[in-house]
Design an enzyme around this catalytic site. Structure first.
Site, PDB file in Angstrom:
ATOM      1  N   ILE A   1      38.116  58.146  28.999  1.00 21.07           N
ATOM      2  CA  ILE A   1      38.505  58.623  27.778  1.00 21.07           C
ATOM      3  C   ILE A   1      37.724  57.898  26.664  1.00 21.07           C
ATOM      4  O   ILE A   1      37.653  56.708  26.981  1.00 21.07           O
ATOM      5  CB  ILE A   1      40.102  58.728  27.708  1.00 21.07           C
ATOM      6  CG1 ILE A   1      40.495  59.509  26.715  1.00 21.07           C
ATOM      7  CG2 ILE A   1      40.570  57.126  27.744  1.00 21.07           C
ATOM      8  CD1 ILE A   1      42.069  59.761  26.657  1.00 21.07           C
ATOM      9  N   CYS A   2      37.834  58.420  25.465  1.00 19.88           N
ATOM     10  CA  CYS A   2      37.139  57.571  24.315  1.00 19.88           C
ATOM     11  C   CYS A   2      38.064  58.368  23.114  1.00 19.88           C
ATOM     12  O   CYS A   2      38.956  58.676  23.324  1.00 19.88           O
ATOM     13  CB  CYS A   2      35.650  57.835  24.152  1.00 19.88           C
ATOM     14  SG  CYS A   2      35.111  59.442  23.757  1.00 19.88           S
ATOM     15  N   LYS A   3      37.485  58.340  21.849  1.00 24.41           N
ATOM     16  CA  LYS A   3      38.290  58.927  20.845  1.00 24.41           C
ATOM     17  C   LYS A   3      38.236  60.431  20.766  1.00 24.41           C
ATOM     18  O   LYS A   3      39.191  60.750  20.646  1.00 24.41           O
ATOM     19  CB  LYS A   3      37.683  58.265  19.575  1.00 24.41           C
ATOM     20  CG  LYS A   3      38.381  58.802  18.451  1.00 24.41           C
ATOM     21  CD  LYS A   3      38.020  58.068  17.075  1.00 24.41           C
ATOM     22  CE  LYS A   3      38.791  58.622  15.878  1.00 24.41           C
ATOM     23  NZ  LYS A   3      38.485  57.928  14.566  1.00 24.41           N
TER      24      LYS A   3
END
Length: 110
Positions: free
Chosen positions: A61-63
Site C-alpha cells: 500500500i501507498c497513498k
C-alpha cells in the site's frame, strides 16, 4: 482506462490477516498508517527486499496506488508474491479502516 497486469485488491477485500507493507516515506508513515502494517519505503525497497516474506502473499500500500504498483511489479519480478492495494491509504481512510500515527495524535493520510 489503464489496466495493470499486476495483481490488485480493493481495500474492502483485503484479508483480515494480510501481511501489509506500506511503501510511503517516513513523514507519510508517521502521520498515519494501518496498525499492523510494516514500513518499508519504496526508496529502500531494493536494499531491504530480504525483509519481504517469500513464503506468503504480501499486500503493498501507498497513498493512492502508484508507488505500491511499482513495488508490486519489482517484487513479483524478483520472485515474491505481492498484491497492490487499490486506492492506497486514501481508500483505507475512506473505508473507515483503523489508523494510528507515530506521534500518538489524530492519524491522517499525508
Amino acid at each position: 482506462m489503464f489496466k495493470s497486469p499486476n495483481p490488485a485488491v480493493d481495500v474492502a477485500a483485503l484479508p483480515a490477516d494480510a501481511y501489509l507493507i506500506d511503501v510511503r516515506e517516513d513523514d507519510e508513515w508517521q502521520a498515519g498508517h494501518a496498525p499492523d502494517a510494516v514500513h518499508l519505503p519504496l526508496s529502500e525497497l531494493v536494499v531491504r527486499m530480504e525483509e519481504v516474506p517469500a513464503d506468503r502473499d504480501v499486500y503493498v500500500i501507498c497513498k493512492v496506488g502508484g508507488r505500491s504498483e511499482q513495488a508490486v511489479r519489482y517484487l513479483n519480478q524478483a520472485g515474491r508474491t505481492t498484491v497492490n492495494v487499490l486506492g492506497g491509504m486514501l481508500a483505507w481512510q475512506a473505508a473507515g479502516k483503523p489508523m494510528v500515527s507515530e506521534s500518538g495524535g489524530q492519524p491522517f493520510v499525508a
